[in-house]
Each structure stands twice: as structure tokens, then as C-alpha cells.
Write an enzyme that holds these catalytic residues in place. Structure first.
Site, PDB file in Angstrom:
ATOM      1  N   ASN A 193       0.842  -1.216   0.000  1.00 41.65           N
ATOM      2  CA  ASN A 193       0.000   0.000   0.000  1.00 41.65           C
ATOM      3  C   ASN A 193       0.865   1.249   0.000  1.00 41.65           C
ATOM      4  OD1 ASN A 193      -3.046  -0.364   0.127  1.00 41.65           O
ATOM      5  ND2 ASN A 193      -2.365  -1.929   1.574  1.00 41.65           N
ATOM      6  N   MET A 234       0.867  -1.962  12.456  1.00 45.10           N
ATOM      7  CA  MET A 234       0.304  -2.916  13.409  1.00 45.10           C
ATOM      8  C   MET A 234       0.422  -2.477  14.878  1.00 45.10           C
ATOM      9  SD  MET A 234      -1.254  -4.948  11.636  1.00 45.10           S
ATOM     10  CE  MET A 234      -1.409  -5.644  10.004  1.00 45.10           C
ATOM     11  N   ILE A 247      -1.342   0.147  17.814  1.00 39.54           N
ATOM     12  CA  ILE A 247      -2.515   0.986  18.057  1.00 39.54           C
ATOM     13  C   ILE A 247      -2.031   2.318  18.625  1.00 39.54           C
ATOM     14  CG2 ILE A 247      -4.644   1.207  19.394  1.00 39.54           C
ATOM     15  CD1 ILE A 247      -4.850  -1.885  19.199  1.00 39.54           C
ATOM     16  N   ASN A 256      -6.875   5.073   7.603  1.00 38.24           N
ATOM     17  CA  ASN A 256      -6.353   3.707   7.603  1.00 38.24           C
ATOM     18  C   ASN A 256      -7.061   2.899   6.524  1.00 38.24           C
ATOM     19  OD1 ASN A 256      -4.959   1.375   8.613  1.00 38.24           O
ATOM     20  ND2 ASN A 256      -6.807   0.782   9.729  1.00 38.24           N
ATOM     21  N   HIS A 285      -8.275  -1.084   5.863  1.00 38.70           N
ATOM     22  CA  HIS A 285      -8.466  -2.327   6.621  1.00 38.70           C
ATOM     23  C   HIS A 285      -9.045  -3.406   5.695  1.00 38.70           C
ATOM     24  CE1 HIS A 285      -9.024  -4.757  10.201  1.00 38.70           C
ATOM     25  NE2 HIS A 285     -10.204  -5.081   9.729  1.00 38.70           N
ATOM     26  N   GLU A 301      -7.491  -2.883  -2.428  1.00 38.23           N
ATOM     27  CA  GLU A 301      -7.015  -1.846  -1.496  1.00 38.23           C
ATOM     28  C   GLU A 301      -6.209  -0.794  -2.272  1.00 38.23           C
ATOM     29  OE1 GLU A 301      -4.948  -3.163   2.077  1.00 38.23           O
ATOM     30  OE2 GLU A 301      -6.128  -4.989   2.131  1.00 38.23           O
TER      31      GLU A 301
HETATM   32  C1  GAR Z   1      -3.128  -4.715   4.162  1.00 38.00           C
HETATM   33  O1  GAR Z   1      -3.978  -5.751   3.748  1.00 38.00           O
HETATM   34  C2  GAR Z   1      -3.855  -3.783   5.125  1.00 38.00           C
HETATM   35  O2  GAR Z   1      -5.200  -3.609   4.813  1.00 38.00           O
HETATM   36  C3  GAR Z   1      -3.684  -4.539   6.410  1.00 38.00           C
HETATM   37  O3  GAR Z   1      -2.367  -5.004   6.379  1.00 38.00           O
HETATM   38  C4  GAR Z   1      -1.982  -5.258   5.021  1.00 38.00           C
HETATM   39  C5  GAR Z   1      -0.685  -4.530   4.768  1.00 38.00           C
HETATM   40  O4  GAR Z   1      -0.192  -4.857   3.497  1.00 38.00           O
HETATM   41  N1  GAR Z   1      -3.945  -3.682   7.533  1.00 38.00           N
HETATM   42  C6  GAR Z   1      -4.521  -4.084   8.641  1.00 38.00           C
HETATM   43  O5  GAR Z   1      -4.855  -5.228   8.855  1.00 38.00           O
HETATM   44  C7  GAR Z   1      -4.714  -2.988   9.682  1.00 38.00           C
HETATM   45  N2  GAR Z   1      -5.723  -3.340  10.603  1.00 38.00           N
HETATM   46  P1  GAR Z   1       0.966  -3.972   2.837  1.00 38.00           P
HETATM   47  O6  GAR Z   1       2.079  -3.866   3.885  1.00 38.00           O
HETATM   48  O7  GAR Z   1       1.399  -4.774   1.645  1.00 38.00           O
HETATM   49  O8  GAR Z   1       0.383  -2.641   2.493  1.00 38.00           O
END
Ligand code: GAR
Length: 192
Positions: free
Chosen positions: A22, A95, A97, A112, A114, A179
Site C-alpha cells: 500500500n 500494526m 494501536i 487507515n 483495513h 485496497e
Molecule cells: C493490508 O492488507 C492492510 O489492509 C492490512 O495489512 C496489510 C498490509 O499490506 N492492515 C490491517 O490489517 C490494519 N488493521 P501492505 O504492507 O502490503 O500494504
């Protein structure tokens, strides 16, 4: 949310803990003309976050705040953010809070992404929970960050069909792809 005036993009920090797909996607988005934001700072809570490599690749300032070693990591983050004139924060697989106090100081300016159709499946393991519950659909949600986990006002959501043969892994891939579309669209929506 403030409106964009003139040509200046809004200085933004992205907080990560992992792969950073992301983050990479937001950096690419930030470089196109219609993006209201520029990515000026990358913050990670761990040196192991693979996504930190995008800081070097795209020449963006990065800083690691190991929450175990820092006495008051949020205070340090806030002072760096102030120094760098950051006005907007995108959490992207971060990760940790953030505390009520931190969020209050940056109220309404932290968002954010999710991997579920919030308010369903806050927290972790969203894909296996959706599969175990035999849900027909899952999705992803861009939302404002409040002091309550994954509970802030929803900006945009994308619904995705769960196929009978989907595993948590295949679903994670499908959702991540969406996403990458949803997060930039959410940023455009809040600044326009
Ligand atoms: C993503 O799927 C994001 O939505 C999730 O972690 C992943 C990160 O992927 N976030 C959560 O679960 C937050 N509660 P990335 O490091 O490849 O962007």
C-alpha cells in the site's frame, strides 16, 4: 477536511509495519497530478518492515521507532512530524494501536485501510474469519482513525465476492489488489 488550495500537495506520512505494498502504491499515486498528497515521510515500528526499502527507492525520509526501545515513541513521532511539517497521516499495514492522545493531536487527519467490510472483522485474521463464517462477500475499507480500533467513520468501501475455492491467502491477494484502488480514491474523496 481542508480543501486543496493552489498547487501545493499536502505533506503526508505513511506508517507501516510490513510489506508496504500500500505504501508503494500511495507513493506512485502521490506522483500523479491529481493526487492531493505528497509522501514525505515513512515511519515504521520495526526495522524488519520490508516496505522500508521503498524509502530508499523513492528517496523519501524514513524513521524507525521501535516501540520496545523508545520510552515515549509517540512523543518522538509527533516531534518529527512537526519538524517535517506533515499534515496528514496514512496508516498502511501499521500494526500498532495509536493512543487517544496521539490521535487527538492529529484529529481527523489520520486514515487507515483495513482488509474487511467494517464494522465486520475488526483486528487481525480478517480473511480466515470471513471464510470460516462462510461469508459470501468480503472487502476492504478506508476509514478515519479514532481511538477505538478500526471504528472511525468510513470513507469508502469495496465489496469483493468470496469464491468457494478461496483460501485466506488467495483472498488476501484479491483484497489487496482492491485496497490499492480504494486507498487513493479515498484520499481524493476527502480532499475534493
Ligand atoms: C493490508 O492488507 C492492510 O489492509 C492490512 O495489512 C496489510 C498490509 O499490506 N492492515 C490491517 O490489517 C490494519 N488493521 P501492505 O504492507 O502490503 O500494504
Amino acid at each position: 477536511m481542508e480543501k486543496l488550495t493552489g498547487l501545493k500537495k499536502i505533506k503526508t506520512a505513511v506508517f507501516i509495519s510490513g510489506t508496504g505494498s500500500n505504501l508503494r502504491n500511495l507513493i506512485k499515486f502521490s506522483k500523479i497530478k491529481k493526487s492531493p498528497v505528497s509522501i514525505n515521510l515513512i515511519i515504521s515500528n520495526t526495522p524488519l518492515a520490508k516496505g522500508l526499502r521503498f524509502a530508499d527507492q523513492f528517496k523519501i525520509k524514513k524513521k524507525i521507532f521501535n516501540f520496545m526501545n523508545f520510552k515515549d515513541p509517540e512523543k518522538n513521532i509527533l516531534s518529527l512530524i512537526k519538524k517535517e511539517k506533515i499534515r496528514f497521516i496514512c496508516l498502511a499495514g501499521f500494526m500498532k494501536i495509536l493512543s487517544k492522545d496521539f490521535i487527538k493531536k492529529f484529529d481527523g487527519k489520520i486514515i487507515n485501510i483495513h482488509p474487511s467490510l467494517l464494522p465486520k472483522y475488526k483486528g487481525l485474521n480478517t480473511h480466515s474469519r470471513a471464510i470460516n463464517n462462510k461469508d459470501k462477500f468480503t472487502g476492504c475499507t478506508a476509514h478515519y482513525v479514532t481511538a477505538r480500533l478500526d471504528s472511525g467513520k468510513i470513507i469508502l468501501q469495496k465489496k469483493i465476492k468470496i469464491a468457494a475455492k478461496d483460501s485466506a491467502d488467495t483472498l488476501a491477494k484479491k483484497v489487496l489488489k482492491q485496497e490499492h484502488k480504494l486507498y487513493p480514491a479515498a484520499i481524493i474523496k476527502i480532499f475534493n
